[in-house]
Design a protein around this motif. Structure first.
Motif, PDB file in Angstrom:
ATOM      1  N   CYS A  37      44.252  30.542  41.717  1.00 10.12           N
ATOM      2  CA  CYS A  37      44.284  31.583  40.693  1.00 10.12           C
ATOM      3  C   CYS A  37      44.372  32.972  41.329  1.00 10.12           C
ATOM      4  O   CYS A  37      45.165  33.806  40.899  1.00 10.12           O
ATOM      5  N   ARG A  41      47.384  36.192  41.612  1.00 14.14           N
ATOM      6  CA  ARG A  41      46.972  37.528  41.180  1.00 14.14           C
ATOM      7  C   ARG A  41      46.488  37.536  39.739  1.00 14.14           C
ATOM      8  O   ARG A  41      46.852  38.381  38.937  1.00 14.14           O
ATOM      9  N   LYS A  42      45.655  36.538  39.423  1.00 18.86           N
ATOM     10  CA  LYS A  42      45.046  36.458  38.101  1.00 18.86           C
ATOM     11  C   LYS A  42      43.538  36.551  38.266  1.00 18.86           C
ATOM     12  O   LYS A  42      43.023  36.606  39.371  1.00 18.86           O
ATOM     13  N   TRP A  43      42.825  36.545  37.146  1.00 16.16           N
ATOM     14  CA  TRP A  43      41.369  36.670  37.158  1.00 16.16           C
ATOM     15  C   TRP A  43      40.741  35.301  37.054  1.00 16.16           C
ATOM     16  O   TRP A  43      41.080  34.507  36.182  1.00 16.16           O
ATOM     17  N   TRP A  44      39.771  35.005  37.913  1.00 17.60           N
ATOM     18  CA  TRP A  44      39.059  33.731  37.885  1.00 17.60           C
ATOM     19  C   TRP A  44      37.675  33.949  37.296  1.00 17.60           C
ATOM     20  O   TRP A  44      36.921  34.802  37.738  1.00 17.60           O
ATOM     21  N   CYS A  51      41.345  30.446  34.560  1.00 20.47           N
ATOM     22  CA  CYS A  51      42.226  31.388  35.235  1.00 20.47           C
ATOM     23  C   CYS A  51      42.920  32.207  34.145  1.00 20.47           C
ATOM     24  O   CYS A  51      43.717  31.685  33.375  1.00 20.47           O
ATOM     25  N   THR A  53      45.077  35.635  32.647  1.00 19.22           N
ATOM     26  CA  THR A  53      46.118  36.591  32.981  1.00 19.22           C
ATOM     27  C   THR A  53      45.646  37.995  32.631  1.00 19.22           C
ATOM     28  O   THR A  53      45.247  38.245  31.496  1.00 19.22           O
ATOM     29  N   PRO A  54      45.673  38.928  33.589  1.00 20.65           N
ATOM     30  CA  PRO A  54      45.260  40.296  33.280  1.00 20.65           C
ATOM     31  C   PRO A  54      46.264  40.976  32.339  1.00 20.65           C
ATOM     32  O   PRO A  54      47.449  40.696  32.370  1.00 20.65           O
ATOM     33  N   ILE A  78      48.541  43.977  38.708  1.00 19.89           N
ATOM     34  CA  ILE A  78      48.419  42.727  37.962  1.00 19.89           C
ATOM     35  C   ILE A  78      49.580  41.785  38.229  1.00 19.89           C
ATOM     36  O   ILE A  78      49.684  40.738  37.612  1.00 19.89           O
TER      37      ILE A  78
END
Length: 89
Positions: A37, A41-44, A51, A53-54, A78
């Motif tokens: 994740c 380049r996503k947020w975990w 996971c 998506t910003p 992002i």
């Protein structure tokens, strides 16, 4: 011969096997998805194991970022490509 030593050996072997299986489950279930994740380049989210998506605030509010350099930096942070200028008519 005392039966305590072989019994204790089996207990330690069982504990070692359980801990080893626990480490494998932790790596496969939590660490590997987190690294994949973050590589995307996503947020975990550790609590939910999601996971996400910003999203830019400008996407939600509809306002545009006036400073083009700031917009390019926000999009790069992002993992989005820079916005294309509209084609001339």
């Amino acid at each position: 011969m005392n039966r305590t030593i072989p019994r204790l050996m089996l207990v330690f072997l069982g504990v070692f096997a359980l801990l080893s299986i626990g480490v494998v489950v932790w790596q496969v279930g939590w660490v590997r998805p987190m690294k994949e994740c973050e590589a995307a380049r996503k947020w975990w989210d550790h609590a939910e194991r999601v996971c996400a998506t910003p999203v830019l605030i400008s996407d939600i509010t509809g306002r545009t970022i006036q400073d083009k350099q700031a917009e390019a930096q926000a999009r790069a942070a992002i993992g989005r490509p820079p916005a294309q200028a509209p084609a001339p008519k």
